[in-house]
Motif scaffolding. Sequence first.
Motif: not given
Length: 80
Positions: A12-13, A15-16, A20
Amino acid sequence: MISNLKYDIEFRREKALELSSQVEQHLAAGGRFSRSEPANINPEPVERSKNIDPGTILKRCRPAISAAERKALRKLAEAL
């Protein structure tokens, strides 16, 4: 000990980071965020109606067997 969630976090990094960067762009363009009330996860149950249909009460309860009917059933059972 290695966390079981490590793969999920790495997955998920991307997408995060994308989210941001979108937040930064929104704030740079003069956008604002506002806080609202949290969503009600478990809503209150619907209130039951106070009205009672007399027909449903009669359907729910069977009338008790009378003494004469009991005697007749006993006689039939003895005859068998």
